[in-house]
Design a protein around this motif. Sequence first.
Motif, short mmCIF file in Angstrom:
data_model
loop_
_atom_site.label_atom_id
_atom_site.label_comp_id
_atom_site.label_asym_id
_atom_site.label_seq_id
_atom_site.Cartn_x
_atom_site.Cartn_y
_atom_site.Cartn_z
N ASP A 1 8.10 -1.03 -12.05
CA ASP A 1 6.68 -1.33 -11.86
C ASP A 1 5.87 -0.17 -12.45
OD1 ASP A 1 4.14 -1.71 -10.92
OD2 ASP A 1 4.72 -2.15 -8.85
N ARG B 1 -4.46 -10.42 -12.88
CA ARG B 1 -3.17 -9.73 -12.81
C ARG B 1 -2.59 -9.43 -14.19
NH1 ARG B 1 -1.61 -6.98 -8.99
NH2 ARG B 1 0.55 -7.28 -9.57
N LYS C 1 11.73 -16.32 -11.20
CA LYS C 1 11.83 -17.38 -10.20
C LYS C 1 12.69 -18.54 -10.69
CE LYS C 1 7.99 -18.50 -8.01
NZ LYS C 1 6.55 -18.76 -7.83
N LYS D 1 9.11 2.14 -8.62
CA LYS D 1 7.72 2.37 -8.99
C LYS D 1 7.66 3.64 -9.82
CE LYS D 1 3.79 0.50 -6.93
NZ LYS D 1 3.14 -0.09 -5.85
N ILE E 1 7.47 -12.81 -13.64
CA ILE E 1 7.80 -13.33 -12.30
C ILE E 1 8.17 -14.82 -12.34
CG2 ILE E 1 6.94 -13.68 -9.94
CD1 ILE E 1 5.63 -10.91 -10.16
N PRO E 2 7.39 -15.67 -13.04
CA PRO E 2 7.86 -17.07 -13.18
C PRO E 2 9.24 -17.16 -13.84
CG PRO E 2 5.55 -16.92 -13.79
CD PRO E 2 6.02 -15.51 -13.57
N LEU F 1 7.93 -4.17 -15.37
CA LEU F 1 7.06 -5.14 -14.72
C LEU F 1 5.62 -4.66 -14.89
CD1 LEU F 1 6.55 -7.57 -12.81
CD2 LEU F 1 6.98 -6.04 -10.89
N ALA F 2 4.86 -5.41 -15.69
CA ALA F 2 3.44 -5.07 -15.88
C ALA F 2 2.64 -5.93 -14.91
CB ALA F 2 3.05 -5.28 -17.34
N GLY F 3 1.94 -6.96 -15.41
CA GLY F 3 1.20 -7.84 -14.49
C GLY F 3 2.11 -8.89 -13.87
N GLY F 4 3.21 -9.19 -14.56
CA GLY F 4 4.18 -10.13 -14.02
C GLY F 4 3.84 -11.60 -14.23
N MET F 5 2.80 -11.89 -15.01
CA MET F 5 2.37 -13.28 -15.13
C MET F 5 3.36 -14.15 -15.91
SD MET F 5 -0.34 -13.72 -13.30
CE MET F 5 0.59 -12.68 -12.19
N THR G 1 17.14 -8.13 -6.82
CA THR G 1 16.89 -7.06 -7.78
C THR G 1 16.38 -5.84 -7.03
OG1 THR G 1 15.82 -6.53 -9.89
CG2 THR G 1 14.52 -7.79 -8.32
N LYS G 2 16.13 -4.79 -7.78
CA LYS G 2 15.66 -3.55 -7.18
C LYS G 2 14.32 -3.23 -7.83
CE LYS G 2 17.51 0.41 -8.31
NZ LYS G 2 18.46 1.29 -8.89
N ILE G 3 13.42 -2.61 -7.09
CA ILE G 3 12.13 -2.25 -7.70
C ILE G 3 11.95 -0.75 -7.69
CG2 ILE G 3 9.63 -2.49 -7.53
CD1 ILE G 3 10.05 -5.26 -6.47
#
Lengths: 262, 155
Positions: free
Chosen positions: A50, A105, A39, A8, A35-36, A28-32, A4-6
């Motif tokens: 972000d 986070r 993944k 900011k 991100i899982p 993408l905030a905290g990603g909690m 992916t690309k990020i």
Amino acid sequence: MYSTKIVKAENSSAAVQAIGSSKEGKILAGGMTLIPTLKQRLANPDCLIDISSCGLEGVEDKGSSVRIGAMTKHAAVAESSSVAKAIPALADLAGGIGDRQVRNRGTLGGSVANNDPAACYPSAVMALDGTVHTNKRDISADDFFKGMFETALEEDEVIESVSFKKPEKACYMKFPNPASRYAMVGVFVAKFSDGVRVAVTGAGEEGVFRHSDLESALSSNFSEEAVSGVEVSSDGLMSDIHASADYRANLIGEMTKRAVSS
Amino acid sequence: MAEVSLKVNGKVENHEVGENTLLVDFIRETVGLTGTHVGCDTSQCGACVVHVDGVSVKACTMLAMQAEGSEVTTIEGIGSSEKLHPMQEAFHENHGLQCGFCTPGMVMSAIELVSKNKSPSEAEIRDGLEGNICRCTGYHNIVKSVQAGAEKMGG
């Protein structure tokens, strides 16, 4: 994780622009949760935006309400002296989310936008007659949560902050799943001068909801006995490996009683 | 690929990485510091806990690029074999580990816990280590270690 690309973003309008120019961009905030999810390859966004540098952190006491920036971490809300003074139940709720590292986070905006049916924050937004402030408009809690993982947010909308009305008295009681610490049932009871609001998370098939029978019983008599007089139906409640709908219905009554008597 | 620049244990690390690189993979594979472990890879176990700008995080649930410009401290950055950090000493003296796999994360979480609360009670320690799982010890000696570590750190 797929590649992916990020990007900011420096402010929320830049974030909205970045979403617009991506195919399937995600904030993408905290990603909690995100991100899982990435993944496990359950999502494949071409771009992650972000928003940690958008200046969306902080707590502001507005007199009759408290306004909290979308990127404010759970740990910051839990430790905020102004939240503790204005709405201690909200600080308690934030301090009970996940574990220490998740609270360091995870963010208010991320939790509210995700609207996980077992997340804690949606119940506070609902019970404290909250308002979700986005880059475009203000959305009242009753109009914001639209069902499991669904909200009124549009594609080009970013949550900037959330306001919570100060109650006379409030308490959040959670029966956590021992492994995930998500609410198996969580009940947020808030008493205002014009009535009581009761929001239930972790239980509804459609996510967080207000319990009108408990609200009217408690509005006329704010006591445990009033809760005992309400038959909590299991209709529309989740049944899963953790608990049946009947068990959850019983927990709603129990958690409400504990919240009222605390 | 993107350029990422951050400090790990005080040293500037400037590398080109895939934008989906997790912080824990950056630390282990790119920087080559393997003290930070991957236990569950699902944000549950806490073996990957490091400090980012002084705050404990699970490095398996953060992208390296989210730590751009930050100061990261790993278990290698808090002490050395010759001179252990007081919290490491306390784990050693109180048999706070058996297999040792969870220990780096336990120690990093414990140090943050004590930095916020100089003399935590047993309940506060158990609560503070909720995000760290140990499959060997049954936690009793870990709690004792953190209590002793807090005293050594001046609590």
